[in-house]
Design a protein around this motif. Structure first.
Motif, PDB file in Angstrom:
ATOM      1  N   UNK A 132      -6.273   7.544  13.103  1.00 20.76           N
ATOM      2  CA  UNK A 132      -6.447   7.558  11.654  1.00 20.76           C
ATOM      3  C   UNK A 132      -7.889   7.274  11.262  1.00 20.76           C
ATOM      4  N   UNK A 133      -8.524   6.367  11.972  1.00 14.80           N
ATOM      5  CA  UNK A 133      -9.836   5.881  11.555  1.00 14.80           C
ATOM      6  C   UNK A 133     -10.537   5.329  12.786  1.00 14.80           C
ATOM      7  N   UNK A 134     -11.823   5.677  12.971  1.00 15.82           N
ATOM      8  CA  UNK A 134     -12.525   5.249  14.192  1.00 15.82           C
ATOM      9  C   UNK A 134     -13.777   4.440  13.869  1.00 15.82           C
ATOM     10  N   UNK A 135     -13.792   3.779  12.720  1.00 12.94           N
ATOM     11  CA  UNK A 135     -14.867   2.853  12.356  1.00 12.94           C
ATOM     12  C   UNK A 135     -16.226   3.547  12.307  1.00 12.94           C
ATOM     13  N   UNK A 144       0.871  -1.194   0.000  1.00 11.43           N
ATOM     14  CA  UNK A 144       0.000   0.000   0.000  1.00 11.43           C
ATOM     15  C   UNK A 144       0.904   1.240   0.000  1.00 11.43           C
ATOM     16  N   UNK A 145       0.701   2.119  -0.989  1.00 11.10           N
ATOM     17  CA  UNK A 145       1.543   3.319  -1.068  1.00 11.10           C
ATOM     18  C   UNK A 145       0.869   4.464  -0.314  1.00 11.10           C
ATOM     19  N   UNK A 146       1.646   5.511  -0.126  1.00 14.92           N
ATOM     20  CA  UNK A 146       1.107   6.683   0.567  1.00 14.92           C
ATOM     21  C   UNK A 146      -0.083   7.247  -0.209  1.00 14.92           C
ATOM     22  N   UNK A 152     -10.484   3.080   4.376  1.00 15.12           N
ATOM     23  CA  UNK A 152      -9.250   2.776   5.109  1.00 15.12           C
ATOM     24  C   UNK A 152      -9.211   1.308   5.534  1.00 15.12           C
ATOM     25  N   UNK A 153     -10.373   0.783   5.946  1.00 12.10           N
ATOM     26  CA  UNK A 153     -10.406  -0.604   6.440  1.00 12.10           C
ATOM     27  C   UNK A 153      -9.820  -1.581   5.405  1.00 12.10           C
ATOM     28  N   UNK A 174      -3.866   7.712   1.082  1.00 11.02           N
ATOM     29  CA  UNK A 174      -4.554   9.011   1.112  1.00 11.02           C
ATOM     30  C   UNK A 174      -5.921   8.896   0.426  1.00 11.02           C
ATOM     31  N   UNK A 175      -5.979   8.215  -0.735  1.00  9.83           N
ATOM     32  CA  UNK A 175      -7.282   8.032  -1.412  1.00  9.83           C
ATOM     33  C   UNK A 175      -8.245   7.244  -0.525  1.00  9.83           C
TER      34      UNK A 175
END
Ligand SMILES: [Zn+2]
Length: 317
Positions: free
Chosen positions: A198-201, A140-142, A154-155, A146-147
């Protein structure tokens, strides 16, 4: 005179917590959702207070001030001065935690935060089929990441690994990670709380609002393309090296009977007792350690003996 110190746990209530710390360790915890028990902490947001012997009622910071090197050890003081180097917790992930990353020391200081954070997870208990997030999927690239953040996917970028009791996972700064539901963890980490969420579901906090995210800083520190490590498993050995690092060292010991140790003045030693009840004998007395208890062995204690049947995590600098 110093002796093996036990401390009152500092409990934290967080939305994803539960009742497993009280169930597993047979403790009374104060919250409906007890997420963390800080076993050893020396911070503004959590201060350990001694629970045994003549120093009962003193804070860890008071004892460091009073005893300094005798408690922390010469090597530890050389590296960290009078700052307590570790933060040690139990974590009950009754629900999944947010996906997060921590900076290293250099980045944290550049942005005016306290230290960075390297941490180690030891799985104390886990439901069958338990999993957690340990890094990103391969390649997985930066830009892809970002996308994914923009598209709410994100998941799909996260590397999910199965875990079972007694597995351990080192989480170097820059590694995306999250504990998922049904896992009780012992966490040994640098004394820092610098976390970039980053991510909170899609979850909401106690106040009914989403918890704050820190995407820009996270993108600065994530180690894209890093080699994915595997959880380390129980080797069956009586004594197992879990981690050697510049931050801290950890062994797992399966205690069966007596084990002699010597605190020779160089470093403190933290013993987390994960299963049976044991006794620490030293010149001057005995300290019982129940299942779940954590003891801080002063660097200057000298010879001591651990006696009983249990599984221990021993951490030092
Ligand atoms: Zn973390």
């Amino acid at each position: 005179m110093l002796y093996p110190l036990k401390f009152r746990p500092v409990y934290k209530e967080i939305i994803w917590g539960g009742k497993n710390i009280s169930k597993y360790f047979d403790r009374k915890t104060p919250y409906e959702k007890t997420a963390e028990s800080w076993e050893l902490c020396c911070r503004p947001d959590g201060m350990s207070v001694v629970d045994n012997g003549p120093l009962a009622g003193s804070s860890l910071s008071d004892i460091i001030e009073q005893y300094g090197e005798k408690l922390l050890g010469t090597e530890c003081v050389k590296k960290y001065g009078s700052r307590f180097p570790l933060l040690i917790k139990y974590i009950d992930a009754n629900d999944r935690l947010s996906v997060q990353v921590h900076p290293d020391d250099a980045y944290a200081r550049k942005t005016g935060e306290e230290n960075g954070k390297n941490e180690l997870w030891y799985i104390v208990d886990a439901k069958p089929g338990a999993k957690l997030i340990y890094g990103l999927k391969k390649d997985i690239t930066k830009d892809e990441f970002i996308s994914a953040v923009k598209n709410g996917t994100v998941a799909d970028t996260l590397r999910v690994v199965p875990v079972k009791p007694h597995d351990s996972l080192f989480i170097p700064a820059g590694t995306v990670h999250a504990i998922l539901d049904g896992i009780l963890i012992a966490e040994i980490q640098q004394n820092s709380n610098t976390t970039y969420r980053i991510y909170d579901w899609g979850r909401l906090g106690k106040d009914g609002k989403p918890r704050e995210l820190h995407i820009d800083k996270a993108l600065d520190v994530i180690n894209f393309g890093g080699a994915a490590a595997e959880p380390q498993q129980d080797s069956g050995e009586t004594q197992r090296e879990i981690l050697r690092s510049e931050f801290f060292n950890i062994d797992e010991v399966k205690l069966s009977g007596k084990l002699e140790r010597n605190a020779e003045g160089k470093t403190l030693m933290v013993i987390m007792n994960l299963s049976g009840d044991i006794v620490i004998s030293y010149d001057g007395g005995e300290t019982p350690l129940k299942k779940g208890d954590t003891a801080l062995i002063p660097a200057s204690l000298g010879k001591y003996t651990l006696n009983g049947q249990s599984r221990l995590l021993m951490s030092w600098i």
